[in-house]
Design an enzyme around this catalytic site. Structure first.
Site, PDB file in Angstrom:
ATOM      1  N   ARG A   1       0.844  -1.192   0.000  1.00  0.00           N
ATOM      2  CA  ARG A   1       0.000   0.000   0.000  1.00  0.00           C
ATOM      3  C   ARG A   1       0.879   1.242   0.000  1.00  0.00           C
ATOM      4  O   ARG A   1       0.955   1.954   0.975  1.00  0.00           O
ATOM      5  CB  ARG A   1      -0.835  -0.037   1.270  1.00  0.00           C
ATOM      6  CG  ARG A   1      -2.285   0.240   1.005  1.00  0.00           C
ATOM      7  CD  ARG A   1      -3.138  -0.149   2.160  1.00  0.00           C
ATOM      8  NE  ARG A   1      -2.486   0.014   3.455  1.00  0.00           N
ATOM      9  CZ  ARG A   1      -3.083  -0.227   4.615  1.00  0.00           C
ATOM     10  NH1 ARG A   1      -4.298  -0.649   4.644  1.00  0.00           N
ATOM     11  NH2 ARG A   1      -2.450  -0.058   5.746  1.00  0.00           N
TER      12      ARG A   1
ATOM     13  N   HIS B   1      10.213 -23.484  15.980  1.00  0.00           N
ATOM     14  CA  HIS B   1      11.658 -23.703  15.981  1.00  0.00           C
ATOM     15  C   HIS B   1      12.103 -24.814  16.948  1.00  0.00           C
ATOM     16  O   HIS B   1      12.865 -25.702  16.577  1.00  0.00           O
ATOM     17  CB  HIS B   1      12.405 -22.419  16.355  1.00  0.00           C
ATOM     18  CG  HIS B   1      12.016 -21.215  15.543  1.00  0.00           C
ATOM     19  ND1 HIS B   1      11.643 -21.293  14.220  1.00  0.00           N
ATOM     20  CD2 HIS B   1      11.953 -19.900  15.862  1.00  0.00           C
ATOM     21  CE1 HIS B   1      11.360 -20.076  13.771  1.00  0.00           C
ATOM     22  NE2 HIS B   1      11.535 -19.220  14.740  1.00  0.00           N
TER      23      HIS B   1
ATOM     24  N   LYS C   1       5.602 -18.303   9.370  1.00  0.00           N
ATOM     25  CA  LYS C   1       4.948 -18.559  10.644  1.00  0.00           C
ATOM     26  C   LYS C   1       4.459 -17.251  11.250  1.00  0.00           C
ATOM     27  O   LYS C   1       4.980 -16.215  10.860  1.00  0.00           O
ATOM     28  CB  LYS C   1       5.894 -19.291  11.589  1.00  0.00           C
ATOM     29  CG  LYS C   1       7.121 -18.446  12.009  1.00  0.00           C
ATOM     30  CD  LYS C   1       7.711 -18.979  13.263  1.00  0.00           C
ATOM     31  CE  LYS C   1       7.300 -18.174  14.450  1.00  0.00           C
ATOM     32  NZ  LYS C   1       8.051 -16.937  14.662  1.00  0.00           N
TER      33      LYS C   1
ATOM     34  N   ASP D   1       9.920 -22.115   8.252  1.00  0.00           N
ATOM     35  CA  ASP D   1      10.405 -22.088   9.624  1.00  0.00           C
ATOM     36  C   ASP D   1      11.886 -21.807   9.444  1.00  0.00           C
ATOM     37  O   ASP D   1      12.648 -22.707   9.057  1.00  0.00           O
ATOM     38  CB  ASP D   1      10.183 -23.442  10.298  1.00  0.00           C
ATOM     39  CG  ASP D   1      10.697 -23.427  11.728  1.00  0.00           C
ATOM     40  OD1 ASP D   1      11.751 -22.821  11.970  1.00  0.00           O
ATOM     41  OD2 ASP D   1      10.045 -24.017  12.607  1.00  0.00           O
ATOM     42  N   HIS D   2      12.287 -20.569   9.665  1.00  0.00           N
ATOM     43  CA  HIS D   2      13.640 -20.205   9.208  1.00  0.00           C
ATOM     44  C   HIS D   2      14.743 -20.975   9.934  1.00  0.00           C
ATOM     45  O   HIS D   2      15.865 -21.031   9.469  1.00  0.00           O
ATOM     46  CB  HIS D   2      13.864 -18.686   9.254  1.00  0.00           C
ATOM     47  CG  HIS D   2      14.152 -18.144  10.620  1.00  0.00           C
ATOM     48  ND1 HIS D   2      13.182 -17.924  11.554  1.00  0.00           N
ATOM     49  CD2 HIS D   2      15.309 -17.773  11.207  1.00  0.00           C
ATOM     50  CE1 HIS D   2      13.736 -17.442  12.654  1.00  0.00           C
ATOM     51  NE2 HIS D   2      15.041 -17.335  12.471  1.00  0.00           N
TER      52      HIS D   2
ATOM     53  N   LYS E   1      13.151 -14.236  26.167  1.00  0.00           N
ATOM     54  CA  LYS E   1      13.725 -12.952  25.752  1.00  0.00           C
ATOM     55  C   LYS E   1      14.384 -12.330  26.972  1.00  0.00           C
ATOM     56  O   LYS E   1      14.030 -12.642  28.105  1.00  0.00           O
ATOM     57  CB  LYS E   1      12.629 -12.019  25.243  1.00  0.00           C
ATOM     58  CG  LYS E   1      11.845 -12.604  24.068  1.00  0.00           C
ATOM     59  CD  LYS E   1      12.053 -11.797  22.812  1.00  0.00           C
ATOM     60  CE  LYS E   1      11.230 -12.342  21.667  1.00  0.00           C
ATOM     61  NZ  LYS E   1      11.984 -12.564  20.443  1.00  0.00           N
TER      62      LYS E   1
ATOM     63  N   ASP F   1       5.348 -18.392  19.831  1.00  0.00           N
ATOM     64  CA  ASP F   1       6.276 -17.715  18.923  1.00  0.00           C
ATOM     65  C   ASP F   1       7.409 -18.649  18.480  1.00  0.00           C
ATOM     66  O   ASP F   1       7.738 -18.688  17.306  1.00  0.00           O
ATOM     67  CB  ASP F   1       6.846 -16.466  19.617  1.00  0.00           C
ATOM     68  CG  ASP F   1       7.731 -15.630  18.696  1.00  0.00           C
ATOM     69  OD1 ASP F   1       7.419 -15.549  17.489  1.00  0.00           O
ATOM     70  OD2 ASP F   1       8.727 -15.054  19.170  1.00  0.00           O
TER      71      ASP F   1
ATOM     72  N   LYS G   1      18.855 -22.887   8.666  1.00  0.00           N
ATOM     73  CA  LYS G   1      20.184 -22.661   9.253  1.00  0.00           C
ATOM     74  C   LYS G   1      21.080 -23.868   9.019  1.00  0.00           C
ATOM     75  O   LYS G   1      20.666 -25.005   9.226  1.00  0.00           O
ATOM     76  CB  LYS G   1      20.052 -22.397  10.769  1.00  0.00           C
ATOM     77  CG  LYS G   1      19.349 -21.069  11.101  1.00  0.00           C
ATOM     78  CD  LYS G   1      19.286 -20.873  12.610  1.00  0.00           C
ATOM     79  CE  LYS G   1      18.361 -19.733  12.995  1.00  0.00           C
ATOM     80  NZ  LYS G   1      18.965 -18.403  12.972  1.00  0.00           N
TER      81      LYS G   1
END
Ligand code: BG6
Length: 491
Positions: A46, A245, A153, A182-183, A343, A240, A187
């Site tokens: 946009r 992961h 995700k 799923d990054h 975190k 998350d 890896k």
């Protein structure tokens, strides 16, 4: 392998993911010679940009975030294939413009009807995007051409919503055209779990309940939630990253040898393990959650989660989650897998630690083995990528004193090749139609089946325990392991 002629169409191209990861990864692929000369990158968002303005946005993203050196000739070739379509996802004329642009790209760049649509938009916008693609004839099957869709995700919010999402996507795309990212699977170090286990004779014979005491899977971050309050507060640590992961890391660590490394065989083995996962009977004793309070990060004072911009001061969202799981198959009978993530923890580290049982007998004086720990094999996913094995060794001297030492493999020291970034690998695989590194819907569902009862249980409890930023998380997580006579590693 080099991708054939194709176009990558990114929805939500103004977002952080596109700027920090996707555009730089596309450039890095081009720089490594893995994209075809006529490749086209089409942005949809946009914004009132023209092709030139979009080209500049891509240019800046590449300059700032690409990992390989900037080369003018590579950039020029990529820039020639950049197109932008201003529009709204729910708007028919916007999709007609998109269709016209893609047709033009096919003619001008020779992309041949091969199109990958990357949905880098919030999940609530997946349904409308997918339906629009269908309605405007952008994903019709044409022999000799391919149409693929890439979804990021979170794949749903729970089992129910994951099923709904899948129903919508599968109305429009056949399973082999859906690439769920799923990054973590992109890896190098995650793929290396399979190499370590199945390319060697050394580890597999002891990779079972006879020799393994327990497994600890840690994904610790020192960062807070950054500018993602809206997303994060609705989702929390378990949804998350544990749902995707960490359960993928568990599956790769625990699965049986696949008959081959094709997508189907790998997915089948992962599914078998996930289907055998057992939750603890006492969720109150064997799960833990926390929320970061004010504290320290990188030598600076930081505020607590409840004081972050955009977070309600009454939020119960967990920023730390730990759970104990078992896998109900002979290989893993009675072996706990402890998973934790958080975190604002003491440091950023992701690792899978396989902790072995103690030797059945030690022919030494008790005093000489006081400092001997358990043999441990640690797959260091990031940073300091590599593998460490810890074992006991004689301390030099006239006494028989035994202490732990480590043997280290570090990527930097062993290989001169640099690792591609996860998104590079995954985008290339999408363009090649190579799907072993993408979770299938069954895995996604199984993972929600594991997580749903836990997050539902937490939702009935009071607020999560606070832990000071810069520490290793809530006390209840330490107590959870102490109950089993174990303790968390402090990597
Ligand atoms: C994402 C999560 O999937 O992974 C983030 O949504 C997290 O909350 C990130 O920070 C971590 O990725 P990495 O590759 O830095 O470990």
């Amino acid at each position: 392998r080099v991708a054939g002629p194709c176009a990558l169409i990114i929805f939500g191209v103004t977002g952080d993911l596109a700027r920090k990861k996707l555009m730089p990864a596309v450039y890095d692929l081009a720089n490594r010679g893995l994209l075809p000369p006529g490749f086209a990158l089409v942005g949809f968002a946009r914004r009132e940009w023209d092709h030139k303005a979009f080209e500049e946005v891509v240019h800046d993203a590449v300059k700032e975030h690409a990992r390989t050196p900037f080369r003018e000739e590579v950039w020029q070739q990529l820039a020639e294939g950049c197109r932008f379509v201003p529009g709204e996802l729910g708007d028919d004329p916007s999709f007609e413009r998109l269709r016209a642009t893609i047709a033009e790209v096919d003619r001008e760049r020779g992309t041949n009807g091969n199109h990958a649509f990357y949905l880098s938009v919030p999940p609530k916008l997946f349904p409308v995007t997918v339906r629009q693609l269908k309605q405007h004839g952008l994903v019709d099957h044409v022999p000799g051409q391919w149409r693929r869709v890439v979804i990021e995700k979170p794949f749903g919010y729970d089992l129910q919503s994951a099923r709904e999402l899948n129903a919508i996507v599968s109305e429009v795309f056949p399973p082999e055209a859906v690439f769920r990212i799923d990054h973590y699977l992109g890896k190098e170090t995650v793929q290396n779990i399979l190499a370590l286990r199945f390319a060697n004779q050394l580890f597999e014979p002891i990779w079972n309940a006879h020799y393994v005491d327990h497994v600890q899977i840690t994904m610790a971050e020192d960062i807070g939630i950054g500018g993602r309050a809206g997303y994060y507060d609705a989702i929390g640590a378990a949804r998350d990253v544990i749902q995707n992961h960490l359960l993928q890391l568990l599956a790769l660590t625990a699965m049986e040898e696949p008959v081959s490394f094709d997508a189907r065989s790998l997915q089948l083995e992962k599914q078998k393990v996930l289907a055998a996962v057992q939750l603890p009977r006492r969720l109150d004793l064997y799960t833990a959650r926390g929320q970061y309070a004010a504290g320290w990060a990188g030598g600076e004072k930081v505020r607590g989660y409840l004081e972050e911009d955009g977070i309600p001061s009454t939020s119960h969202t967990e920023t730390y989650a730990a759970i104990k799981l078992e896998i109900d198959i002979r290989r893993w009978a009675g072996v706990p897998f402890y998973l934790r993530t958080g975190k604002r923890l003491a440091r950023r580290v992701t690792e899978v630690a396989v902790v072995f049982k103690r030797a059945p007998h030690l022919p030494f004086a008790a005093t000489s083995t006081e400092e001997l720990g358990e043999n441990t094999l640690v797959m260091r996913i990031q940073p300091d990528e590599g593998v460490t094995i810890r074992f006991g060794s004689k301390v030099p001297g006239t006494q028989m004193e035994i202490r732990d030492v480590t043997m280290d493999f570090a990527y930097g020291g062993a290989f001169t090749e640099s690792s591609p970034e996860a998104y590079e690998r995954l985008i290339l695989d999408v363009l090649l139609g190579d799907s072993p590194l993408f979770p299938q819907h069954e895995e996604v569902e199984l993972s929600w089946q594991i997580l749903d009862p836990i997050v539902e249980f937490w939702a009935e409890q009071g607020p999560p325990e606070q832990y000071p930023s810069g520490t290793w998380g809530p006390k209840s997580a330490d107590e959870m392991l102490a109950r089993d006579g174990r303790s968390w590693r402090r990597p």
